[in-house]
Design an enzyme around this catalytic site. Structure first.
Site: not given
Ligand code: F6P
Length: 326
Positions: A14, A75, A106-107, A129, A131, A133, A166, A175, A189, A191, A217, A226, A259
């Site tokens: 990504g 990828r 990571d990948g 990335t 993420d 992570d 709402r 990820r 901010g 909740e 509130k 996600e 992104r």
């Molecule tokens: O790793 C970056 C990321 O944006 C993740 O947060 C997300 O799950 C994934 O890539 C989405 O990938 P793609 O662009 O292949 O849908």
């Protein structure tokens, strides 16, 4: 003295804002050190299909402020096979490329580790990335920009949420990690944040929201990471709506806009420092390491550590969010 005279650079997985700043830094620091620098297009796919071009300093002019990656990204399934990697290695040999800089998550770094071990090739990784992570680095290239994008989006949703009184569930990327959701929630901010690292029961969440509305509130916003573990914003909203039909619930999935965009100053500086450090690492005969940043100092993190370990969530952030969302 390093034997490396020529390096290749690619972006994979990504895309992330700041990748261009990293490409620029690696290219310029490499040329400054007397190395030949080759841009490899479309990640590992470009290695296999020989989409390679020698770069001068001009190739990376005027890109520090641009989101995405000028090298494109992909990828690549073929690179996961030994035949694909052999092909990629042969292409590298043909160009006389002695070392690689791989910018990705990571990948991408998992692919780099396997490739480096198979062919004894010096590879240095940069954590690119949104993420955040990767283990062993406080932050990754693109994370800060994505976080700021999330904050701006949530600010806007807050306006309409307040007007209509709402409850919004807003899904953010990450990820399998909750860094964007948790820090995005603090910055805007919100909740609550529902993240895969910490389990939250629907009734706990509903109680918190009820408490907020009771205290007059005008709106409630929950950021949801996600992940199959959290069930995503849609799943969670459905469960809350079923159990508490009194709420006027809406869902917003921020998606790929997280992104894009021009990288923040933080990401540009991080990418510039890391790109420059990647050249130092190569010249210093470091291999199979990811460049990280810890307490504002550049560090080298072995691929095995960066990829295999789960980066822990700072519990203090969760408790700060809980305390501030009353
Ligand atoms: O790793 C970056 C990321 O944006 C993740 O947060 C997300 O799950 C994934 O890539 C989405 O990938 P793609 O662009 O292949 O849908």
């Amino acid at each position: 003295m390093s034997h490396v005279k020529s390096i290749g650079i690619l972006t994979s997985g990504g895309d992330a804002p700041g990748m261009n700043a990293a490409i620029r830094a690696v290219t310029r620091a490499g040329i400054y050190a007397g190395l030949k620098v080759f841009g490899i297009y479309r990640g590992y796919r470009g290695l296999i299909y020989d989409e390679i071009e020698e770069f001068s300093t001009q190739n990376v002019s005027n890109i520090i402020q641009r989101g995405g990656t000028i090298l494109k990204t992909a990828r690549c399934k073929e690179f996961q096979t030994p035949e694909g990697r052999q092909c990629a290695y042969d292409v590298l040999r043909r160009h006389g490329i002695d070392a690689l800089v791989v910018i990705g998550g990571d990948g991408s770094l998992t692919g780099a580790r396997i490739f480096a071990n198979e062919f004894q090739l010096p590879i240095v990784g940069l954590p690119g990335t949104i993420d955040n992570d990767l283990y062993g680095t406080d932050t990754t290239i693109g994370y800060d920009t994505a976080l700021n994008t999330i904050m701006e989006c949530v600010d806007k949703i807050r306006d309409t949420a307040t007007s209509h009184e709402r409850l919004f569930f807003i899904e953010v990327m990450g990820r399998d990690a909750g860094f964007l959701a948790l820090n995005g929630a603090i910055a805007s901010g919100a909740e609550a944040a529902i993240i895969p690292e910490i389990s939250t029961q629907v009734d706990q969440l509903a109680e918190l929201i009820k408490h907020g509305f009771r205290k007059s509130k005008n709106s409630s916003i929950v950021l949801v990471a996600e992940s199959p573990i959290t069930g995503g914003a849609m799943g969670l909203a459905q469960r809350v709506e079923e159990e508490y039909p009194g709420y006027d619930v809406r869902v917003s999935i921020l998606g790929h806009l997280q992104r894009g965009g021009s990288p923040t100053a933080h990401d540009r500086i991080l990418a510039s420092r890391m790109g420059s450090a990647a050249i130092d690492a190569i010249l210093d005969d470091q291999r199979n390491v990811m460049i990280g940043i810890k307490n504002d100092e550049i560090v080298y993190v072995p691929f095995t550590k960066a990829i295999k370990n789960d980066k822990p969530i700072n519990q203090e952030l969760m408790s700060t969010l809980r305390r501030l969302s009353i």
